[in-house]
Scaffold this motif. Structure first.
Motif, PDB file in Angstrom:
ATOM      1  N   VAL A 205      69.532 159.396  12.567  1.00  0.00           N
ATOM      2  CA  VAL A 205      68.402 160.236  12.970  1.00  0.00           C
ATOM      3  C   VAL A 205      67.159 159.908  12.158  1.00  0.00           C
ATOM      4  O   VAL A 205      66.062 159.744  12.697  1.00  0.00           O
ATOM      5  CB  VAL A 205      68.774 161.735  12.841  1.00  0.00           C
ATOM      6  N   ILE A 206      67.338 159.747  10.843  1.00  0.00           N
ATOM      7  CA  ILE A 206      66.177 159.438   9.981  1.00  0.00           C
ATOM      8  C   ILE A 206      65.529 158.132  10.422  1.00  0.00           C
ATOM      9  O   ILE A 206      64.310 158.043  10.600  1.00  0.00           O
ATOM     10  CB  ILE A 206      66.617 159.340   8.504  1.00  0.00           C
ATOM     11  N   VAL A 207      66.374 157.120  10.647  1.00  0.00           N
ATOM     12  CA  VAL A 207      65.848 155.815  11.041  1.00  0.00           C
ATOM     13  C   VAL A 207      65.066 155.922  12.350  1.00  0.00           C
ATOM     14  O   VAL A 207      63.934 155.451  12.464  1.00  0.00           O
ATOM     15  CB  VAL A 207      67.005 154.795  11.178  1.00  0.00           C
ATOM     16  N   VAL A 208      65.674 156.588  13.337  1.00  0.00           N
ATOM     17  CA  VAL A 208      65.019 156.697  14.651  1.00  0.00           C
ATOM     18  C   VAL A 208      63.709 157.475  14.533  1.00  0.00           C
ATOM     19  O   VAL A 208      62.687 157.092  15.112  1.00  0.00           O
ATOM     20  CB  VAL A 208      65.972 157.358  15.669  1.00  0.00           C
ATOM     21  N   LEU A 209      63.733 158.543  13.732  1.00  0.00           N
ATOM     22  CA  LEU A 209      62.525 159.357  13.577  1.00  0.00           C
ATOM     23  C   LEU A 209      61.382 158.554  12.978  1.00  0.00           C
ATOM     24  O   LEU A 209      60.258 158.584  13.480  1.00  0.00           O
ATOM     25  CB  LEU A 209      62.825 160.567  12.689  1.00  0.00           C
ATOM     26  N   ILE A 210      61.683 157.840  11.891  1.00  0.00           N
ATOM     27  CA  ILE A 210      60.606 157.093  11.219  1.00  0.00           C
ATOM     28  C   ILE A 210      60.038 156.034  12.143  1.00  0.00           C
ATOM     29  O   ILE A 210      58.825 155.908  12.329  1.00  0.00           O
ATOM     30  CB  ILE A 210      61.114 156.442   9.923  1.00  0.00           C
ATOM     31  N   VAL A 211      60.938 155.258  12.744  1.00  0.00           N
ATOM     32  CA  VAL A 211      60.479 154.161  13.595  1.00  0.00           C
ATOM     33  C   VAL A 211      59.799 154.694  14.847  1.00  0.00           C
ATOM     34  O   VAL A 211      58.820 154.124  15.341  1.00  0.00           O
ATOM     35  CB  VAL A 211      61.663 153.236  13.955  1.00  0.00           C
ATOM     36  N   GLY A 212      60.290 155.828  15.353  1.00  0.00           N
ATOM     37  CA  GLY A 212      59.747 156.352  16.604  1.00  0.00           C
ATOM     38  C   GLY A 212      58.482 157.169  16.438  1.00  0.00           C
ATOM     39  O   GLY A 212      57.747 157.368  17.408  1.00  0.00           O
ATOM     40  N   TYR A 213      58.181 157.604  15.229  1.00  0.00           N
ATOM     41  CA  TYR A 213      57.069 158.519  15.017  1.00  0.00           C
ATOM     42  C   TYR A 213      55.754 158.025  15.625  1.00  0.00           C
ATOM     43  O   TYR A 213      55.092 158.773  16.367  1.00  0.00           O
ATOM     44  CB  TYR A 213      56.915 158.827  13.524  1.00  0.00           C
TER      45      TYR A 213
ATOM     46  N   LEU B 144      55.271 156.198  18.073  1.00  0.00           N
ATOM     47  CA  LEU B 144      55.329 156.171  19.539  1.00  0.00           C
ATOM     48  C   LEU B 144      55.126 157.559  20.120  1.00  0.00           C
ATOM     49  O   LEU B 144      54.692 157.711  21.264  1.00  0.00           O
ATOM     50  CB  LEU B 144      56.664 155.592  20.000  1.00  0.00           C
ATOM     51  N   ILE B 145      55.433 158.587  19.309  1.00  0.00           N
ATOM     52  CA  ILE B 145      55.217 159.956  19.768  1.00  0.00           C
ATOM     53  C   ILE B 145      53.734 160.317  19.654  1.00  0.00           C
ATOM     54  O   ILE B 145      53.217 161.117  20.417  1.00  0.00           O
ATOM     55  CB  ILE B 145      56.071 160.948  18.946  1.00  0.00           C
ATOM     56  N   ASN B 146      53.070 159.720  18.680  1.00  0.00           N
ATOM     57  CA  ASN B 146      51.635 159.985  18.491  1.00  0.00           C
ATOM     58  C   ASN B 146      50.814 158.728  18.738  1.00  0.00           C
ATOM     59  O   ASN B 146      50.166 158.209  17.835  1.00  0.00           O
ATOM     60  CB  ASN B 146      51.358 160.471  17.065  1.00  0.00           C
ATOM     61  N   PRO B 147      50.826 158.204  19.956  1.00  0.00           N
ATOM     62  CA  PRO B 147      50.211 156.893  20.177  1.00  0.00           C
ATOM     63  C   PRO B 147      48.719 156.866  19.878  1.00  0.00           C
ATOM     64  O   PRO B 147      48.213 155.856  19.405  1.00  0.00           O
ATOM     65  CB  PRO B 147      50.491 156.609  21.659  1.00  0.00           C
ATOM     66  N   GLU B 148      48.002 157.996  20.096  1.00  0.00           N
ATOM     67  CA  GLU B 148      46.542 157.968  19.930  1.00  0.00           C
ATOM     68  C   GLU B 148      46.154 157.630  18.495  1.00  0.00           C
ATOM     69  O   GLU B 148      45.222 156.872  18.254  1.00  0.00           O
ATOM     70  CB  GLU B 148      45.910 159.316  20.334  1.00  0.00           C
ATOM     71  N   ARG B 149      46.895 158.212  17.561  1.00  0.00           N
ATOM     72  CA  ARG B 149      46.541 158.008  16.159  1.00  0.00           C
ATOM     73  C   ARG B 149      46.666 156.536  15.758  1.00  0.00           C
ATOM     74  O   ARG B 149      46.013 156.072  14.845  1.00  0.00           O
ATOM     75  CB  ARG B 149      47.478 158.837  15.274  1.00  0.00           C
ATOM     76  N   TYR B 150      47.576 155.835  16.417  1.00  0.00           N
ATOM     77  CA  TYR B 150      47.897 154.484  15.969  1.00  0.00           C
ATOM     78  C   TYR B 150      47.387 153.403  16.913  1.00  0.00           C
ATOM     79  O   TYR B 150      47.629 152.244  16.718  1.00  0.00           O
ATOM     80  CB  TYR B 150      49.421 154.339  15.829  1.00  0.00           C
ATOM     81  N   ARG B 151      46.689 153.837  17.985  1.00  0.00           N
ATOM     82  CA  ARG B 151      46.365 152.916  19.072  1.00  0.00           C
ATOM     83  C   ARG B 151      45.696 151.618  18.607  1.00  0.00           C
ATOM     84  O   ARG B 151      45.990 150.543  19.112  1.00  0.00           O
ATOM     85  CB  ARG B 151      45.438 153.646  20.075  1.00  0.00           C
ATOM     86  N   ASP B 152      44.783 151.742  17.635  1.00  0.00           N
ATOM     87  CA  ASP B 152      43.987 150.569  17.261  1.00  0.00           C
ATOM     88  C   ASP B 152      44.606 149.716  16.160  1.00  0.00           C
ATOM     89  O   ASP B 152      44.080 148.680  15.800  1.00  0.00           O
ATOM     90  CB  ASP B 152      42.595 151.035  16.787  1.00  0.00           C
TER      91      ASP B 152
ATOM     92  N   ARG C  48      48.921 147.317  22.053  1.00  0.00           N
ATOM     93  CA  ARG C  48      49.320 148.711  21.845  1.00  0.00           C
ATOM     94  C   ARG C  48      49.619 148.911  20.363  1.00  0.00           C
ATOM     95  O   ARG C  48      50.676 148.538  19.871  1.00  0.00           O
ATOM     96  CB  ARG C  48      50.574 149.039  22.663  1.00  0.00           C
ATOM     97  N   GLY C  49      48.623 149.492  19.657  1.00  0.00           N
ATOM     98  CA  GLY C  49      48.725 149.640  18.211  1.00  0.00           C
ATOM     99  C   GLY C  49      49.882 150.486  17.757  1.00  0.00           C
ATOM    100  O   GLY C  49      50.425 150.263  16.672  1.00  0.00           O
ATOM    101  N   GLU C  50      50.286 151.460  18.611  1.00  0.00           N
ATOM    102  CA  GLU C  50      51.364 152.339  18.146  1.00  0.00           C
ATOM    103  C   GLU C  50      52.677 151.563  17.960  1.00  0.00           C
ATOM    104  O   GLU C  50      53.483 151.898  17.111  1.00  0.00           O
ATOM    105  CB  GLU C  50      51.542 153.535  19.097  1.00  0.00           C
ATOM    106  N   PHE C  51      52.854 150.507  18.744  1.00  0.00           N
ATOM    107  CA  PHE C  51      54.073 149.714  18.555  1.00  0.00           C
ATOM    108  C   PHE C  51      54.012 148.903  17.267  1.00  0.00           C
ATOM    109  O   PHE C  51      55.018 148.677  16.606  1.00  0.00           O
ATOM    110  CB  PHE C  51      54.325 148.801  19.760  1.00  0.00           C
ATOM    111  N   PHE C  52      52.797 148.448  16.924  1.00  0.00           N
ATOM    112  CA  PHE C  52      52.665 147.757  15.647  1.00  0.00           C
ATOM    113  C   PHE C  52      52.991 148.704  14.503  1.00  0.00           C
ATOM    114  O   PHE C  52      53.720 148.367  13.574  1.00  0.00           O
ATOM    115  CB  PHE C  52      51.241 147.194  15.490  1.00  0.00           C
TER     116      PHE C  52
END
Lengths: 127, 147, 675
Positions: A11-19, A21-29, C42-46
């Motif tokens: 669960v920890i692994v999936v949560l960290i790696v998936g985080y 992807l749940i908040n795509p806007e924050r990481y988009r760039d 797609r930055g979120e995947f990075f």
């Protein structure tokens, strides 16, 4: 107990790696935007190399590895190259370059420099 | 090295071309010399191992020649005369037995060696007079698994 | 129930295996996520891939912690623990058992790589470097390869059916401080080269093949190469004091496997300078870093797969085919990308002159690569021969010496010539003038060597060459310092320091060269001028060699925690004067049923007196082998100088940092930064 640990680990692994992807806007760039125009990178890189070359030449001459004639000839050639590169950089610049806050500029010719520079790299004014 | 030839156009291109050519030729000669030395030396220093049966079959031609044998070691046969530095042991392979004599310090790993590579000459009595021996252990860096 | 301590051994092993399996899964995911992020922008995947790298670091750390815990607490139910630890083993070697065996060292490898991946990410935190996603994709791909070895082929967490009373213990030969540190440094070097190669791959993928990837990885490459050098140093030192045959290098496949990437790495470090300064050799550099990386992988494989003990292990362990598949995959992708980018890899400059430092660097590259190819050929030919032709064959040590001897002599001479020649062009009359003083010193050295009794032709040539090169380098420091004194009005004390300080790469490099030359002197001395004697002595009798006489006193026995030791007491006289006592030993390890030799060495700057207790008899007599190894200490001194030089070259360069900052400021000013 063992099952719990295994579950928790997964669960920890999936949560960290998936985080992200749940908040795509924050990481988009992240990691997908090119910071500078590539032609600038090339030109600035080339310019630093020519400057390095001129510095090397001067030192090589001073330590007696080059004759005066060879030194003058090579120096002249690199100076031509340097001038050419600087011209290309100028040509790329937008017409009205606004000084940006925080960047240090030469008081005489307004070109940029680092905080440690003691002389302007363009016009040689002592700072 | 071909990339050396692709210079950007500038003054005295021909001169730089000839420089690259010179360098290419120099490089070829250098590599040629290294290659020649390597091939020569390789042939001189590559030694095939003989098995015990090959050795006994070709005994006539091989006597007096320096050869290498590789065979399992009979641990019970090891005799180490520390005073005179004479080490004797037998190599065993099937029904073939080869007595080996080595004058020198016995390797530390002799007692738990599995097989031995010996380099030397076969004498008239059928005893292998070794100039050097190499003990092969189950593993130099790994221990065999616990049973 | 409910606390960690209540877990049974099989459960703990399960957790360890799970960490590895999860590591494999996450690595594969990271490869896809990183590539996807770039293809679809797609930055979120990075970001997800980045977190994945940190997660892999965490998982490998967990696995390492579990294995180290099992070793330290003697959990003999673990097959790995039972095979590499015994209950009477000293703590130091219980710790080092982690990298003492195949499974543990593969785990150690992947752990280091995961750490390096995290370090790369942290170094570029907050920067937008479009190489990074591809870099972590490649690192994760390599992670995945090592994880699959651990998960599918040799798990460090395999359990035995029953718990044995005691373990076998680490191979006694590996129970030496040198072997504690050697694998660590060796692996840091091997793994370290993954980072520059990952950047090279990223540069090929993105087509950004300019200065960026080389500048970014310069320190990484130097770091990896420095640790390969340290690995060689500790390995040689270990062989010298622990194997007890009087030498430090036997052209063993394991040694060669460490030397070959070191050679190509050295070639790479030189030729990237030409790309940085002149924009030349772009393809060549990519190929060199590819070779260095693959040879590091091959080195790991040769050392760790058991292929040396028996070629037949190659197929049996099925590790061999996997290694080959990985190497083939990397090669194919690399070749394809290189082909795509070939037109972007044109040279920007030309060779100004045959008499230039660039030309000497190219020669240096050819020579280093020649040595690497010859050594590689001699190393793997027996394996190929046995595998394909079924013929057992050996390539004897003289092959390596005959090929590499002249090659290294040429390399040494080149080191001197290159110092005398400037970048771009050298003027002939100046060159002649510069050559005179070193040649004079070389001549004097040759004369001095002959007078002091050296008759060996090779030894004389080598000494003359060393003197020549050392003089050129010292002269270079002198001239540089003098030029600084003139140019900047610095005084005698400041100028040499500032000379090194203002151009750390160049002068750090020269210091490395000095180290290599000192090491060369040690190698030449101990190779060509070694003398030895072997004798059986009763108590009171003596062995004499050169100026030394060793009087044998008596044998005595002691015991250590896991070994019984037999030692011989010797009093050493030099020209009749008592100077020292020496105590060569043999140790018997009952757990492993193995004997090891503990040599006694008396080191001076001139020579090593190296004494081996070869055997003993019931009548109290001992068999001694005594060797005089002239100048061998200079090998170790040379290594130390070498390391200092490499560290200086690795220090951040103030000039470089200033230039980076200036360029950045300019870009902002010019509006070149995409906002």
């Amino acid at each position: 107990m063992e099952i719990l640990i295994i579950l928790a680990l997964v669960v920890i692994v999936v949560l960290i790696v998936g985080y992200p992807l749940i908040n795509p806007e924050r990481y988009r760039d992240q990691g997908v935007r090119q910071e500078t125009l590539p032609e600038y990178d090339d030109l600035y890189g080339a310019r630093e190399n020519v400057f390095d070359a001129l510095r090397d030449l001067q030192f090589e001459f001073a330590t007696g590895k080059l004759s005066t004639g060879d030194y003058e000839q090579l120096k002249a050639r690199y100076e031509v190259q340097a001038a050419d590169i600087l011209q290309q950089i100028d040509a790329l610049k937008p017409k009205k370059a606004k000084p940006v806050q925080g960047a240090r500029t030469c008081p005489r010719c307004n070109s940029a420099m680092s905080a440690q520079d003691k002389f302007c790299t363009k016009c040689g004014t002592k700072l | 090295m071909a990339s050396l030839l692709q210079n950007s156009p500038a003054q005295s291109v021909s001169r730089s071309k000839s420089n690259s050519l010179k360098f290419l030729i120099g490089g070829m000669i250098l590599l040629g010399v290294i290659g020649f030395v390597a091939v020569n030396s390789f042939q001189a220093n590559t030694v095939y191992y003989y098995t015990l049966s090959e050795l006994s079959a070709q005994r006539a031609q091989l006597s007096g020649q320096t050869v290498r044998v590789s065979a399992p070691l009979d641990k019970a046969s090891i005799q180490n005369d520390q005073k005179n530095l004479v080490l004797q042991f037998n190599l065993v392979e099937g029904d073939q037995v080869l007595p080996v004599v080595y004058r020198g310090v016995a390797p530390d790993t002799m007692s738990n060696g599995e097989s031995v590579v010996a380099e030397g000459k076969l004498d008239a009595n059928g005893v292998f007079q070794a100039d050097s021996i190499l003990v092969k252990c189950p593993s130099k860096y790994e221990k065999s698994a616990v049973q | 129930m409910g606390n960690f301590g209540s877990l049974t051994i099989p459960q703990i092993a399960e957790v360890g295996n799970l960490a590895l399996a999860l590591g494999l899964a996450v690595s594969v995911y990271v490869v896809f996520a990183a590539v996807f992020s770039q293809l679809k922008r797609r930055g979120e995947f990075f970001a997800s891939a980045r977190y994945g790298i940190y997660v892999i670091t965490g998982l490998t750390t967990l696995a390492v912690a579990i294995l180290e815990w099992a070793l330290l607490t003697h959990q003999f139910r673990f097959e790995y623990v039972a095979n590499h630890v015994s209950s009477d083993q000293p703590l130091l070697y219980t710790i080092s058992a982690l990298w003492g065996g195949q499974e543990g060292s593969l785990l150690f490898w992947v752990w280091l790589l995961a750490l390096f991946g995290a370090v790369v990410l942290i170094q570029h935190l907050g920067q937008t470097n479009h190489l990074i996603p591809w870099v972590i994709a490649f690192i994760a791909f390599t992670d995945a390869f090592f994880f699959s070895l651990l998960v599918f082929i040799s798990s460090p967490f395999a359990l035995l059916a029953q718990t044995p009373v005691d373990g076998i213990g680490l191979n006694p030969l590996l129970q030496d401080p040198g072997m504690f540190i050697h694998p660590v440094t060796q692996y840091l070097g091997y793994v370290g080269f993954t980072v520059p190669f990952a950047f090279a791959m990223a540069a090929l993928v993105t087509g950004d093949l300019g200065y960026a990837w080389i500048r970014t990885t310069r320190r990484w490459a130097l770091f990896a190469w420095l640790f390969l050098s340290l690995g060689l140093l500790f390995g040689m030192r270990w062989a010298y004091v622990e194997l007890g045959w009087g030498g430090y290098w036997g052209w063993d496949p394991v040694e060669n496997a460490a030397l070959i990437p070191w050679l190509t790495g050295a070639a790479y470090l030189h030729s990237v300078m030409i790309q940085e300064k002149r924009g030349m050799l772009k393809v060549w550099n990519l190929v060199l870093i590819l070779l260095t990386f693959l040879l590091s992988i091959l080195g790991t494989f040769i050392t760790r797969s058991g292929v040396i003990q028996s070629v037949h292990a190659f197929g049996v362990s099925s590790m061999g085919p996997l290694f080959l598949a990985y190497i083939a995959a990397v090669l194919i992708v690399f070749a394809y990308l290189l082909y795509l980018r070939l037109d972007q890899l044109k040279e920007e400059n030309r060779l100004d002159s045959m008499w230039s430092r660039e030309a000497t660097f190219l020669l240096n590259n050819l020579i280093l690569l020649g040595a690497a190819v010859a050594t590689l050929w001699g190393t793997i030919f027996p394996m190929i021969s046995e595998l394909l032709a079924g013929k057992q064959i050996t390539v004897a040590a003289p092959f390596f010496n005959q090929v590499n001897g002249p090659i290294l002599l040429a390399l040494v001479l080149l080191m001197g010539v290159c110092t005398l020649i400037g970048w771009r062009r050298a003027s002939p009359q100046h060159l002649v003038r510069n050559f005179v003083p070193p040649l004079v010193v070389a001549a004097i050295t040759t004369l001095g060597s002959v007078v002091s009794g050296v008759r060996d032709v090779y030894g004389l040539i080598a000494f003359a060459a060393s003197a020549f090169v050392l003089t050129t380098i010292l002269l270079e420091f002198y001239r540089g310092a003098r030029a600084r004194m003139r140019m900047y009005q610095e005084n005698v004390a400041v100028a040499p320091v500032q000379l090194v300080n203002k151009n750390r790469r160049r002068y750090g490099g020269y210091i490395v060269h000095i180290g290599v030359m000192l090491a060369a002197i040690g190698i030449v001395g101990s190779t060509f001028l070694q003398t030895s004697v072997q004798k059986n002595v009763a108590p009171g009798e003596s062995v004499a060699l050169g100026p030394y006489t060793m009087q044998f006193q008596k044998l005595f026995m002691t015991s250590e925690s896991n070994a019984q030791v037999i030692a011989a007491d010797l009093i050493v006289f030099e020209n009749g004067n008592r100077i020292d006592t020496l105590r060569p030993q043999k140790a018997y390890y009952p757990a492993a049923d193995q004997m090891t030799t503990e040599v006694a060495v008396r080191t001076t700057l001139r020579e090593d007196l190296y004494v081996i207790l070869a055997g003993w008899n019931d009548d109290g007599s001992a068999t001694l082998k005594v060797i005089i190894n002239p100048l061998v200490v200079w090998l170790w001194i040379g290594f130390i100088v070498f390391i200092i030089g490499a560290l200086i070259a690795m220090l951040p360069d103030p000039r470089e940092a200033q230039a980076v900052e200036r360029v950045r400021a300019e870009k902002v000013l010019a509006g070149a930064i995409v906002q």
